[in-house]
Design a protein around this motif. Structure first.
Motif, PDB file in Angstrom:
ATOM      1  N   UNK A  92       0.945  -1.089   0.018  1.00 31.36           N
ATOM      2  CA  UNK A  92      -0.020  -0.024  -0.007  1.00 31.36           C
ATOM      3  C   UNK A  92       0.959   1.198  -0.171  1.00 31.36           C
ATOM      4  N   UNK A  93       0.688   1.982  -0.978  1.00 31.39           N
ATOM      5  CA  UNK A  93       1.386   3.353  -1.083  1.00 31.39           C
ATOM      6  C   UNK A  93       0.654   4.549  -0.863  1.00 31.39           C
ATOM      7  N   UNK A  94       1.102   5.441  -0.120  1.00 26.53           N
ATOM      8  CA  UNK A  94       0.380   6.725   0.150  1.00 26.53           C
ATOM      9  C   UNK A  94       1.264   7.781  -0.253  1.00 26.53           C
ATOM     10  N   UNK A  95       0.776   8.647  -1.493  1.00 23.77           N
ATOM     11  CA  UNK A  95       1.622   9.859  -2.056  1.00 23.77           C
ATOM     12  C   UNK A  95       0.859  11.027  -1.859  1.00 23.77           C
ATOM     13  N   UNK A  96       1.494  11.867  -1.455  1.00 23.23           N
ATOM     14  CA  UNK A  96       0.807  13.344  -1.346  1.00 23.23           C
ATOM     15  C   UNK A  96       1.978  14.515  -1.802  1.00 23.23           C
ATOM     16  N   UNK A 112       5.908  10.218  -0.135  1.00 23.71           N
ATOM     17  CA  UNK A 112       5.333   8.680  -0.386  1.00 23.71           C
ATOM     18  C   UNK A 112       5.664   7.927   0.940  1.00 23.71           C
ATOM     19  N   UNK A 113       4.879   7.026   1.308  1.00 26.22           N
ATOM     20  CA  UNK A 113       5.095   5.968   2.203  1.00 26.22           C
ATOM     21  C   UNK A 113       4.558   4.707   1.641  1.00 26.22           C
ATOM     22  N   UNK A 114       5.474   3.616   1.529  1.00 23.55           N
ATOM     23  CA  UNK A 114       5.172   2.371   1.114  1.00 23.55           C
ATOM     24  C   UNK A 114       5.146   1.520   2.375  1.00 23.55           C
ATOM     25  N   UNK A 115       3.889   0.579   2.341  1.00 22.63           N
ATOM     26  CA  UNK A 115       3.575  -0.332   3.343  1.00 22.63           C
ATOM     27  C   UNK A 115       3.702  -1.738   2.703  1.00 22.63           C
ATOM     28  N   UNK A 125       7.553  -1.742   9.315  1.00 26.89           N
ATOM     29  CA  UNK A 125       7.748  -0.376   9.142  1.00 26.89           C
ATOM     30  C   UNK A 125       7.626   0.080   7.620  1.00 26.89           C
ATOM     31  N   UNK A 126       7.076   1.235   7.358  1.00 21.28           N
ATOM     32  CA  UNK A 126       7.153   1.593   5.929  1.00 21.28           C
ATOM     33  C   UNK A 126       8.434   2.137   5.432  1.00 21.28           C
ATOM     34  N   UNK A 148      14.987   3.062   3.974  1.00 20.07           N
ATOM     35  CA  UNK A 148      15.048   1.527   4.044  1.00 20.07           C
ATOM     36  C   UNK A 148      14.894   1.277   5.473  1.00 20.07           C
ATOM     37  N   UNK A 149      13.918   0.265   5.884  1.00 18.81           N
ATOM     38  CA  UNK A 149      13.993  -0.216   7.243  1.00 18.81           C
ATOM     39  C   UNK A 149      14.856  -1.374   7.376  1.00 18.81           C
ATOM     40  N   UNK A 150      15.507  -1.953   6.544  1.00 18.36           N
ATOM     41  CA  UNK A 150      16.215  -3.054   6.570  1.00 18.36           C
ATOM     42  C   UNK A 150      17.847  -2.683   6.600  1.00 18.36           C
ATOM     43  N   UNK A 151      18.670  -3.443   6.959  1.00 19.26           N
ATOM     44  CA  UNK A 151      20.225  -3.235   6.945  1.00 19.26           C
ATOM     45  C   UNK A 151      20.748  -4.175   6.228  1.00 19.26           C
TER      46      UNK A 151
END
Length: 677
Positions: A92-96, A112-115, A125-126, A148-151
């Motif tokens: 799910x992507x929210x773009x504003x 934008x936030x990508x879930x 986390x997005x 990025x939420x991953x390392x």
């Protein structure tokens, strides 16, 4: 509808592992709302670590507000040298944007936030993306920042362990040639001088309604190719097929609208130029003619403006020797010139002060314009007479049902010894001011019976009298010193007077007691003032102070233990009257008085009306739906009804005895004068 084929960028370009992305966008409508559906398929080389995938998405396509995109990806895995990562099937992507409408379209800043929704995803986390695209003239500057939420190690899009990527681009906007997009991008994370690629979009029209966009460019790879220096390469990045029917229609419509506006502006400019030239010519001619008239010289030959068509006519020179003829000619010329100047001024005002068009300013609103025929006139007067005459009779009948007793007592309550000096009688504290009056009830008076005191020749509406009060002091105890408007009754040696001013100082202080035989009749003095006055104009915590303690006492005293809001005699008195003859409510009797009963009234004659020739009366009255006794309304209605009936009778006789057809032009004044000649 848009169909595109894109070759995505990777670091392993020399190994022929570039994935191919096929994407189709189809606009749809759901419950009357615009949406944009997309189908995309990614094909990877067999030797690549990632497998093929199919993606379906649905995105809102509103003209304003943020956009919401729901995507479904086929379950795939991405294998690297060290790890194997699963791709989330549902995102799910929210773009504003930061524009006024909040839409990401044409916005200088897009967030934008990508879930990712996956059971295997340990961290829900997005991912966030910030994209800057400010416009600078005909170019735009692009910069994207990803998180990025991953390392993990770098993925296909160049994600790093620090969770960020930067890219820069310079894109020309709306150029008249086919190079629609020219960008300079960095394909290596954290580098601007290495891995530079110059890309452009080329538009190729295939048919009238279809066009092909090719994104291609020349770049220098940041990956070593076996030579001493990096070698440039040429590649096609994206192929897009798009329908252009809506765009063509929009451009044609816009061009037609611009052409129409341009033609209208040209016509207005040409017309205004001609009018300005005519005005300048006329001003020069009028100036010369006025100079000739002032100097007394014969009129020179000059041009006059003919309003129809803008043509010029030549007026011949008139040479006269008779002074009277010359004087008359000058007057007519001056009048004609002044009329033309006035016309030019009106034209200028019309051109510069013309309001914006509306049906109201142009007086084009719907209107009813009746034709006043004799039948309509007679019918209207008869209806008014029929309505007003019974109403007047009803008002008179209601007024006659009110029982009223009025007794004047000021002269009869003055002893004969003080008839020549009534002031000393009122001002003396040793005289007996008690006066007994007897009243007879003419008809039965039903409760409640209102008691009034009436004063004549007392001008409460005098300007200085009305202004001599302090409303702030009456409402608020902290405003006790606000006595500037109350002079001269504003204070003494003990401090300010509360309430101050001439209105409160002249409070009516005659008292009445009523007896029926030897039995006293109770007088109810509650609720005789307006509730709004007690609540808003007189404070419940404001108490009288220094009242009637001046050297000259004007009227009644007040109870200093009660607040002003409870002293209703003062509240009634301070509502000043508009006429010199007025009544004010003293109290109410809540028992019935039978017909022919005798009422005894004991009066304390304290109020001084003798000094200004006033009169004092006591009045008892009942009330009904019309109020107290008042014949004015009934007489007014009867008068109007009678006049209308009389006018209607005259119109009927005139219409019967001397009829004439409606709209006959022979009755016009100029036609009648012509017939007489």
């Amino acid at each position: 509808m848009k169909v595109s084929l894109k070759l995505e960028d990777q670091q392993q370009q020399d190994q022929n592992q570039t994935p191919i992305l096929f994407k189709a966008k189809i606009p749809i409508t759901v419950f009357g709302l615009p949406f944009l559906s997309a189908v995309s398929a990614t094909h990877n080389h067999p030797s690549a670590a990632a497998s093929d995938k199919l993606s379906l998405s649905l995105r809102t396509h509103f003209p304003s507000g943020p956009s919401l995109k729901l995507s479904y990806n086929t379950p795939t895995t991405t294998t690297t040298a060290t790890t194997t990562a699963a791709v989330a099937p549902l995102t799910l992507t929210l773009k504003s944007g930061v524009s006024l409408s909040g839409s990401p379209n044409n916005s200088p800043l897009i967030i934008s936030a990508n879930f990712n929704f996956s059971p295997q995803n340990p961290n829900p986390n997005p991912n966030f993306t910030i994209k800057f695209t400010p416009k600078l003239g005909s170019f735009s500057v692009r910069k994207s920042i990803h998180s990025s939420v991953s390392n993990s190690s770098k993925n296909l899009n160049g994600w790093g362990s620090d969770g960020g990527e930067n890219s820069f681009a310079f894109v020309p906007l709306d150029r008249p040639i086919n190079w629609k997009e020219l960008s300079v991008e960095s394909v290596e994370k954290g580098s601007i001088l290495k891995g530079i690629m110059v890309a452009a979009d080329t538009e190729l029209p295939v048919m009238n309604r279809v066009k092909v966009n090719l994104r291609w460019g020349v770049g220098v790879s940041s990956v070593s190719s076996g030579f001493d220096k990096p070698m440039p390469y040429l590649r096609v990045n994206k192929i897009k097929v798009e329908r252009i029917d809506d765009v063509v229609e929009e451009k044609v419509e816009k061009k037609q609208g611009m052409d129409g506006e341009f033609e209208m502006l040209k016509g207005m400019y040409s017309w205004m130029s001609r009018e300005l030239s005519d005005l300048q010519t006329e001003n020069r001619e009028m100036r010369r003619a006025l100079e000739d008239v002032k100097s007394g010289q014969p009129l020179r030959q000059h041009n006059t403006y003919n309003g129809g068509g803008g043509k010029r006519a030549v007026t011949p020179t008139v040479e006269v020797s008779d002074g009277r003829i010359r004087k008359g000619k000058r007057r007519r010329t001056v009048a004609r010139l002044m009329w033309r100047v006035n016309c030019r001024e009106q034209l200028w005002l019309h051109l510069h002060n013309e309001p914006q068009y509306s049906r109201f300013t142009q007086q084009e609103l719907p209107a009813w314009k009746p034709i006043l025929t004799p039948k309509w006139i007679i019918t209207s007067f008869v209806i008014i007479a029929i309505l007003f005459t019974p109403t007047g009779l009803l008002c008179l009948w209601a007024s006659e049902r009110v029982v009223e007793i009025i007794d004047r007592y000021d002269d009869d309550c003055l002893p004969d010894s003080y008839s020549t000096d009534p002031d000393s009688f009122i001002q003396s504290n040793n005289t007996n001011k008690t006066c007994v009056r007897t009243l007879k009830v003419p008809r039965k008076m039903s409760a409640p019976i209102f008691i009034y005191y009436q004063l004549d020749n007392f001008y409460q509406n005098h300007r200085r009298y009305v202004k001599s009060r302090s409303d702030k002091q009456l409402r608020d105890p902290d405003e006790a010193d606000e006595t500037e408007d109350c002079k001269p009754i504003n204070g003494n040696d003990d401090g300010p007077i509360v309430p101050c001013g001439l209105v409160a100082w002249s409070l009516f202080n005659d008292t009445y007691k009523f007896f029926k035989g030897n039995k006293a009749i109770d007088i109810d003095k509650k609720d005789i003032a307006w509730e709004s006055d007690k609540k808003y104009k007189f404070g419940s915590n404001v108490y009288p102070k220094n009242f009637q303690k001046w050297e000259l006492i004007g009227g009644g005293a007040l109870d200093e233990s009660k607040p002003l809001s409870e002293q209703e005699d003062l509240i009634v008195w301070m509502k000043t009257a508009a006429l010199p003859t007025f009544r004010k409510l003293y109290g109410k009797i809540n028992t019935d008085l039978e017909a022919n009963e005798t009422i005894t009234v004991v009066i304390q004659n304290n109020y001084n009306t003798y000094v200004f020739g006033g009169e004092k009366k006591v009045a008892l009255s009942t009330a009904n739906w019309i109020g107290g006794k008042n014949d004015f309304f009934g007489i007014s209605f009867l008068t109007i009804g009678g006049v209308c009936f009389f006018v209607a009778i005259n119109f009927i006789l005139l219409y019967v005895l001397k009829p004439r057809p409606l709209g006959d032009p022979s009755y016009l004044s100029w036609n009648r004068n012509q017939g007489a000649q």
